[in-house]
Design a protein around this motif. Sequence first.
Motif, PDB file in Angstrom:
ATOM      1  N   LEU A 118       0.797  -1.102  -0.118  1.00  0.00           N
ATOM      2  CA  LEU A 118       0.038   0.125   0.125  1.00  0.00           C
ATOM      3  C   LEU A 118       1.007   1.165   0.114  1.00  0.00           C
ATOM      4  O   LEU A 118       0.507   2.295  -0.671  1.00  0.00           O
ATOM      5  N   HIS A 119       2.027   1.399   0.666  1.00  0.00           N
ATOM      6  CA  HIS A 119       2.837   2.387   0.889  1.00  0.00           C
ATOM      7  C   HIS A 119       3.337   2.445  -0.547  1.00  0.00           C
ATOM      8  O   HIS A 119       3.765   3.754  -0.954  1.00  0.00           O
ATOM      9  N   HIS A 120       3.772   1.648  -1.392  1.00  0.00           N
ATOM     10  CA  HIS A 120       4.228   2.009  -2.526  1.00  0.00           C
ATOM     11  C   HIS A 120       3.354   1.860  -3.659  1.00  0.00           C
ATOM     12  O   HIS A 120       3.820   2.558  -4.703  1.00  0.00           O
ATOM     13  N   PHE A 121       2.186   1.497  -3.662  1.00  0.00           N
ATOM     14  CA  PHE A 121       1.266   1.616  -4.836  1.00  0.00           C
ATOM     15  C   PHE A 121      -0.024   2.304  -4.364  1.00  0.00           C
ATOM     16  O   PHE A 121      -0.941   2.321  -5.441  1.00  0.00           O
ATOM     17  N   HIS A 122      -0.325   2.681  -3.444  1.00  0.00           N
ATOM     18  CA  HIS A 122      -1.632   3.612  -2.954  1.00  0.00           C
ATOM     19  C   HIS A 122      -1.165   4.786  -2.552  1.00  0.00           C
ATOM     20  O   HIS A 122      -1.535   5.769  -3.034  1.00  0.00           O
ATOM     21  N   ASP A 123      -0.503   4.843  -1.257  1.00  0.00           N
ATOM     22  CA  ASP A 123      -0.408   6.215  -0.684  1.00  0.00           C
ATOM     23  C   ASP A 123       0.833   5.908   0.214  1.00  0.00           C
ATOM     24  O   ASP A 123       1.096   5.476   1.122  1.00  0.00           O
ATOM     25  N   GLU A 124       1.798   6.884  -0.501  1.00  0.00           N
ATOM     26  CA  GLU A 124       3.287   6.733   0.289  1.00  0.00           C
ATOM     27  C   GLU A 124       3.325   7.510   1.596  1.00  0.00           C
ATOM     28  O   GLU A 124       4.315   7.226   2.126  1.00  0.00           O
ATOM     29  N   LYS A 169      -9.066   1.300   1.108  1.00  0.00           N
ATOM     30  CA  LYS A 169     -10.387   2.043   1.006  1.00  0.00           C
ATOM     31  C   LYS A 169     -10.391   3.006   2.214  1.00  0.00           C
ATOM     32  O   LYS A 169     -11.152   3.929   2.196  1.00  0.00           O
ATOM     33  N   ALA A 170      -9.309   2.954   2.944  1.00  0.00           N
ATOM     34  CA  ALA A 170      -9.204   3.907   4.190  1.00  0.00           C
ATOM     35  C   ALA A 170      -8.637   5.378   3.533  1.00  0.00           C
ATOM     36  O   ALA A 170      -9.066   6.193   4.326  1.00  0.00           O
ATOM     37  N   ARG A 171      -8.214   5.509   2.422  1.00  0.00           N
ATOM     38  CA  ARG A 171      -7.688   6.782   2.021  1.00  0.00           C
ATOM     39  C   ARG A 171      -7.562   6.901   0.301  1.00  0.00           C
ATOM     40  O   ARG A 171      -7.606   5.732  -0.132  1.00  0.00           O
ATOM     41  N   PRO A 172      -7.924   8.007  -0.366  1.00  0.00           N
ATOM     42  CA  PRO A 172      -7.583   7.929  -1.694  1.00  0.00           C
ATOM     43  C   PRO A 172      -6.192   7.679  -2.085  1.00  0.00           C
ATOM     44  O   PRO A 172      -5.247   7.877  -1.566  1.00  0.00           O
ATOM     45  N   ARG A 173      -6.187   7.375  -3.483  1.00  0.00           N
ATOM     46  CA  ARG A 173      -4.564   7.020  -3.916  1.00  0.00           C
ATOM     47  C   ARG A 173      -3.955   8.305  -4.216  1.00  0.00           C
ATOM     48  O   ARG A 173      -4.800   9.165  -4.810  1.00  0.00           O
ATOM     49  N   SER A 174      -2.786   8.405  -3.895  1.00  0.00           N
ATOM     50  CA  SER A 174      -1.912   9.458  -3.943  1.00  0.00           C
ATOM     51  C   SER A 174      -1.373   9.669  -5.442  1.00  0.00           C
ATOM     52  O   SER A 174      -0.912   8.541  -5.846  1.00  0.00           O
ATOM     53  N   PRO A 175      -1.472  10.908  -5.968  1.00  0.00           N
ATOM     54  CA  PRO A 175      -1.080  10.896  -7.224  1.00  0.00           C
ATOM     55  C   PRO A 175       0.698  10.933  -7.549  1.00  0.00           C
ATOM     56  O   PRO A 175       1.433  10.969  -8.520  1.00  0.00           O
ATOM     57  N   THR A 176       1.119  11.277  -6.222  1.00  0.00           N
ATOM     58  CA  THR A 176       2.642  11.023  -6.076  1.00  0.00           C
ATOM     59  C   THR A 176       3.168   9.856  -5.564  1.00  0.00           C
ATOM     60  O   THR A 176       4.531   9.850  -4.902  1.00  0.00           O
ATOM     61  N   VAL A 177       2.582   8.597  -5.361  1.00  0.00           N
ATOM     62  CA  VAL A 177       3.253   7.475  -4.723  1.00  0.00           C
ATOM     63  C   VAL A 177       4.446   7.039  -5.440  1.00  0.00           C
ATOM     64  O   VAL A 177       5.160   6.403  -4.864  1.00  0.00           O
ATOM     65  N   PHE A 178       4.318   7.449  -7.026  1.00  0.00           N
ATOM     66  CA  PHE A 178       5.645   6.984  -7.551  1.00  0.00           C
ATOM     67  C   PHE A 178       6.916   8.018  -7.718  1.00  0.00           C
ATOM     68  O   PHE A 178       7.969   7.311  -7.569  1.00  0.00           O
ATOM     69  N   ASN A 179       6.556   9.047  -7.488  1.00  0.00           N
ATOM     70  CA  ASN A 179       7.535  10.029  -7.532  1.00  0.00           C
ATOM     71  C   ASN A 179       7.652  10.744  -6.524  1.00  0.00           C
ATOM     72  O   ASN A 179       8.637  11.661  -6.484  1.00  0.00           O
ATOM     73  N   LEU A 180       7.041  10.703  -5.312  1.00  0.00           N
ATOM     74  CA  LEU A 180       7.258  11.286  -4.205  1.00  0.00           C
ATOM     75  C   LEU A 180       7.347  12.722  -4.017  1.00  0.00           C
ATOM     76  O   LEU A 180       7.961  13.737  -3.402  1.00  0.00           O
ATOM     77  N   GLY A 181       6.531  13.127  -5.036  1.00  0.00           N
ATOM     78  CA  GLY A 181       6.327  14.837  -5.097  1.00  0.00           C
ATOM     79  C   GLY A 181       7.314  15.340  -6.215  1.00  0.00           C
ATOM     80  O   GLY A 181       7.302  16.598  -6.383  1.00  0.00           O
TER      81      GLY A 181
END
Length: 267
Positions: free
Chosen positions: A184-190, A213-225
């Motif tokens: 989840l840390h790597h593919f959903h929300d970092e 389901k606990a939180r929306p997917r992060s758009p920066t999960v692969f690039n860390l911002g």
Amino acid sequence: MSGTLNNASLRTGRSFDLGKMNLRQLWIAYLTYPTILLYFALIIANVAISAHFFAGWLHTLCAVVAVMLVYPVVWYLLHRFVLHGRVLYKIRATSALWKRIHFDHHQDPHLLDVLFGSPLTTLPTIVIITIPIGYMIGGWGCSAAAFGAGITITCIYEFFHCIQHLNYKPRAAWIQRMKAYHVLHHFHDEDGNFGITSYVVDRVMGSFYLDAKARPRSPTVFNLGYDLQEAKNYPWVMDLTGSPPRDRPDGARPKTEKNDSNRRNAA
């Protein structure tokens, strides 16, 4: 690379894709990896030093236990506020360090040779954490025991970290859960589930989440911002990479592209 792991590939130092390896192949790669061999040698050396300056079983045990308690907290703090911080890539002098120690891993989570931390960064960190603890408890003997304990924990972390990215379903339920949280840390929300073998600190700090389901997917999960705009403002990591930062793994396409493709195929 192919799924076959052999001695030739080990000698040539080719990158290993954990997504294409099985457990046996991981063991071979892990036990022959130069960084791990260095750690094993340091563990043996520190056992010898600890025995030479032996401070007694009680003090030695206290030093080891203290490191076991402190290590997950320090790892969490470094992982969350340094590795996932947005300072190192904005400074030219530290951009290469940030790229090596974490950005590359999130860009390609299955690549073994960027999953392992570099000894040039891990060992000084372990020294700073462990040796003062050991020395305060029982002098140089306990310092060596504490340092050896820190390296041992690092080896355990590294192996389980590999398991979490390996094309393998663990038999033990607790390892399955551990792996699921890290995925989840790597593919959903970092911005959550920063632990590796334990998520106690995540729970205490409020960064643990159970499922997607606990939180929306992060758009920066692969690039860390470090997205295209950041790369334009701070180009050093992109220059070293040789390509713009990715916001999804290779082979993945946005949902709109997939939908268009599906409609074309259906037609």
